[in-house]
Design a protein around this motif. Sequence first.
Motif, PDB file in Angstrom:
ATOM      1  N   GLU A  62       0.873  -1.186   0.084  1.00  0.00           N
ATOM      2  CA  GLU A  62      -0.064   0.065  -0.126  1.00  0.00           C
ATOM      3  C   GLU A  62       0.763   1.322  -0.067  1.00  0.00           C
ATOM      4  OE1 GLU A  62      -2.634  -0.504   3.076  1.00  0.00           O
ATOM      5  OE2 GLU A  62      -3.874  -1.949   2.339  1.00  0.00           O
ATOM      6  N   ASP A  63       2.025   1.085   0.717  1.00  0.00           N
ATOM      7  CA  ASP A  63       2.723   2.452   0.758  1.00  0.00           C
ATOM      8  C   ASP A  63       3.409   2.322  -0.435  1.00  0.00           C
ATOM      9  OD1 ASP A  63       4.313   4.404   1.920  1.00  0.00           O
ATOM     10  OD2 ASP A  63       6.160   2.653   1.854  1.00  0.00           O
ATOM     11  N   LEU A  64       4.032   1.484  -1.035  1.00  0.00           N
ATOM     12  CA  LEU A  64       4.634   1.615  -2.783  1.00  0.00           C
ATOM     13  C   LEU A  64       3.672   2.172  -3.511  1.00  0.00           C
ATOM     14  CD1 LEU A  64       6.904  -1.658  -2.386  1.00  0.00           C
ATOM     15  CD2 LEU A  64       7.585   0.610  -2.383  1.00  0.00           C
ATOM     16  N   THR A  65       2.411   1.514  -3.500  1.00  0.00           N
ATOM     17  CA  THR A  65       1.319   2.256  -4.478  1.00  0.00           C
ATOM     18  C   THR A  65       1.142   3.688  -4.103  1.00  0.00           C
ATOM     19  OG1 THR A  65       0.550  -0.328  -4.466  1.00  0.00           O
ATOM     20  CG2 THR A  65      -1.088   1.461  -5.045  1.00  0.00           C
ATOM     21  N   GLU A  66       1.130   4.008  -2.919  1.00  0.00           N
ATOM     22  CA  GLU A  66       0.627   5.439  -2.792  1.00  0.00           C
ATOM     23  C   GLU A  66       1.942   6.362  -3.468  1.00  0.00           C
ATOM     24  OE1 GLU A  66       0.181   6.055   1.370  1.00  0.00           O
ATOM     25  OE2 GLU A  66      -1.881   4.689   1.310  1.00  0.00           O
ATOM     26  N   ARG A  67       2.927   5.891  -3.331  1.00  0.00           N
ATOM     27  CA  ARG A  67       4.236   6.604  -3.677  1.00  0.00           C
ATOM     28  C   ARG A  67       4.468   6.471  -5.191  1.00  0.00           C
ATOM     29  NH1 ARG A  67       9.185   5.391  -0.230  1.00  0.00           N
ATOM     30  NH2 ARG A  67       8.531   3.365  -0.246  1.00  0.00           N
ATOM     31  N   LEU A  68       3.670   5.724  -6.061  1.00  0.00           N
ATOM     32  CA  LEU A  68       4.161   5.772  -7.188  1.00  0.00           C
ATOM     33  C   LEU A  68       3.403   6.893  -8.227  1.00  0.00           C
ATOM     34  CD1 LEU A  68       2.641   2.113  -8.363  1.00  0.00           C
ATOM     35  CD2 LEU A  68       4.980   2.999  -8.315  1.00  0.00           C
ATOM     36  N   PRO A  69       4.272   7.514  -9.162  1.00  0.00           N
ATOM     37  CA  PRO A  69       3.877   8.471  -9.971  1.00  0.00           C
ATOM     38  C   PRO A  69       2.542   8.173 -10.686  1.00  0.00           C
ATOM     39  CG  PRO A  69       5.627   7.551 -10.995  1.00  0.00           C
ATOM     40  CD  PRO A  69       5.545   6.623  -9.617  1.00  0.00           C
ATOM     41  N   GLU A  70       2.037   9.488 -10.979  1.00  0.00           N
ATOM     42  CA  GLU A  70       0.857   9.175 -11.886  1.00  0.00           C
ATOM     43  C   GLU A  70       1.124   8.510 -13.278  1.00  0.00           C
ATOM     44  OE1 GLU A  70      -1.556  12.660 -12.499  1.00  0.00           O
ATOM     45  OE2 GLU A  70      -1.266  13.293 -10.088  1.00  0.00           O
ATOM     46  N   ASN A  71       0.152   7.856 -14.046  1.00  0.00           N
ATOM     47  CA  ASN A  71       0.539   7.451 -15.172  1.00  0.00           C
ATOM     48  C   ASN A  71       0.746   8.289 -15.970  1.00  0.00           C
ATOM     49  OD1 ASN A  71       0.215   4.564 -14.444  1.00  0.00           O
ATOM     50  ND2 ASN A  71      -2.018   4.302 -14.927  1.00  0.00           N
ATOM     51  N   PHE A  72       1.587   8.305 -17.141  1.00  0.00           N
ATOM     52  CA  PHE A  72       1.804   9.250 -17.961  1.00  0.00           C
ATOM     53  C   PHE A  72       1.408   8.796 -19.593  1.00  0.00           C
ATOM     54  CE2 PHE A  72       5.596   6.702 -17.740  1.00  0.00           C
ATOM     55  CZ  PHE A  72       5.995   6.402 -19.233  1.00  0.00           C
ATOM     56  N   VAL A  73       1.294   9.787 -20.174  1.00  0.00           N
ATOM     57  CA  VAL A  73       0.825   9.660 -21.652  1.00  0.00           C
ATOM     58  C   VAL A  73       1.985   9.861 -22.535  1.00  0.00           C
ATOM     59  CG1 VAL A  73      -0.634  10.494 -23.517  1.00  0.00           C
ATOM     60  CG2 VAL A  73      -1.463  10.445 -21.030  1.00  0.00           C
ATOM     61  N   MET A  74       2.456   8.682 -23.233  1.00  0.00           N
ATOM     62  CA  MET A  74       3.779   8.802 -23.801  1.00  0.00           C
ATOM     63  C   MET A  74       3.616  10.054 -25.093  1.00  0.00           C
ATOM     64  SD  MET A  74       6.370   7.324 -23.694  1.00  0.00           S
ATOM     65  CE  MET A  74       8.054   7.429 -24.621  1.00  0.00           C
ATOM     66  N   VAL A  75       2.790  10.418 -25.648  1.00  0.00           N
ATOM     67  CA  VAL A  75       2.705  11.166 -26.560  1.00  0.00           C
ATOM     68  C   VAL A  75       3.004  12.645 -25.977  1.00  0.00           C
ATOM     69  CG1 VAL A  75       0.999  12.610 -28.320  1.00  0.00           C
ATOM     70  CG2 VAL A  75       0.574  10.199 -27.943  1.00  0.00           C
ATOM     71  N   LEU A  76       2.448  12.853 -24.611  1.00  0.00           N
ATOM     72  CA  LEU A  76       2.884  14.078 -24.010  1.00  0.00           C
ATOM     73  C   LEU A  76       4.452  14.198 -23.639  1.00  0.00           C
ATOM     74  CD1 LEU A  76      -0.271  14.629 -21.521  1.00  0.00           C
ATOM     75  CD2 LEU A  76       0.355  15.740 -24.056  1.00  0.00           C
ATOM     76  N   VAL A  77       5.030  12.945 -23.290  1.00  0.00           N
ATOM     77  CA  VAL A  77       6.360  12.971 -23.131  1.00  0.00           C
ATOM     78  C   VAL A  77       7.237  13.264 -24.337  1.00  0.00           C
ATOM     79  CG1 VAL A  77       8.015  11.224 -22.280  1.00  0.00           C
ATOM     80  CG2 VAL A  77       6.083  11.341 -21.194  1.00  0.00           C
ATOM     81  N   ASN A  78       6.899  12.665 -25.304  1.00  0.00           N
ATOM     82  CA  ASN A  78       7.585  12.921 -26.632  1.00  0.00           C
ATOM     83  C   ASN A  78       7.240  14.420 -26.955  1.00  0.00           C
ATOM     84  OD1 ASN A  78       8.299  10.272 -27.161  1.00  0.00           O
ATOM     85  ND2 ASN A  78       6.366   9.717 -28.443  1.00  0.00           N
ATOM     86  N   GLU A  79       6.063  15.043 -26.830  1.00  0.00           N
ATOM     87  CA  GLU A  79       6.128  16.367 -27.116  1.00  0.00           C
ATOM     88  C   GLU A  79       7.020  17.289 -26.440  1.00  0.00           C
ATOM     89  OE1 GLU A  79       4.092  18.010 -29.373  1.00  0.00           O
ATOM     90  OE2 GLU A  79       3.681  16.282 -30.258  1.00  0.00           O
ATOM     91  N   LYS A  80       7.098  16.835 -25.069  1.00  0.00           N
ATOM     92  CA  LYS A  80       8.174  17.691 -24.126  1.00  0.00           C
ATOM     93  C   LYS A  80       9.595  17.300 -24.509  1.00  0.00           C
ATOM     94  CE  LYS A  80       5.262  17.836 -20.041  1.00  0.00           C
ATOM     95  NZ  LYS A  80       5.135  17.444 -18.685  1.00  0.00           N
ATOM     96  N   ALA A  81       9.967  16.235 -25.210  1.00  0.00           N
ATOM     97  CA  ALA A  81      11.172  16.113 -25.579  1.00  0.00           C
ATOM     98  C   ALA A  81      11.546  16.596 -26.837  1.00  0.00           C
ATOM     99  CB  ALA A  81      11.304  14.548 -25.813  1.00  0.00           C
ATOM    100  N   LYS A  82      10.796  17.535 -27.669  1.00  0.00           N
ATOM    101  CA  LYS A  82      11.060  18.300 -28.751  1.00  0.00           C
ATOM    102  C   LYS A  82      11.799  19.371 -28.484  1.00  0.00           C
ATOM    103  CE  LYS A  82       7.843  15.501 -31.861  1.00  0.00           C
ATOM    104  NZ  LYS A  82       6.574  15.691 -32.558  1.00  0.00           N
TER     105      LYS A  82
END
Length: 82
Positions: A62-82
């Motif tokens: 439960e502790d590890l699950t609470e500390r996980l980052p939110e799911n990310f959208v790969m399209v947005l990650v690629n946009e930020k990388a440009k």
Amino acid sequence: LNYIEASLPQEAPPQFGLHPNAEIGYLTMGTSELFTSIVNISGGAGGGEGGGGSDPVKATMEDLTERLPENFVMVLVNEKAK
């Protein structure tokens, strides 16, 4: 710190001249170590404790699950990388 997290892409092996599969070994070892730690916390893989031995494992998960980052959208990650 907020600027770095918001504006820069996450580190990936190709950024360092490595093959994309280089991360697989690292993640596999990390997962194996995590699983071993969880089994050690629970007192081993065997049963026979009447169900009372799962509380530390449940709390850890439960502790590890609470500390996980939110799911990310790969399209947005690629946009930020440009």
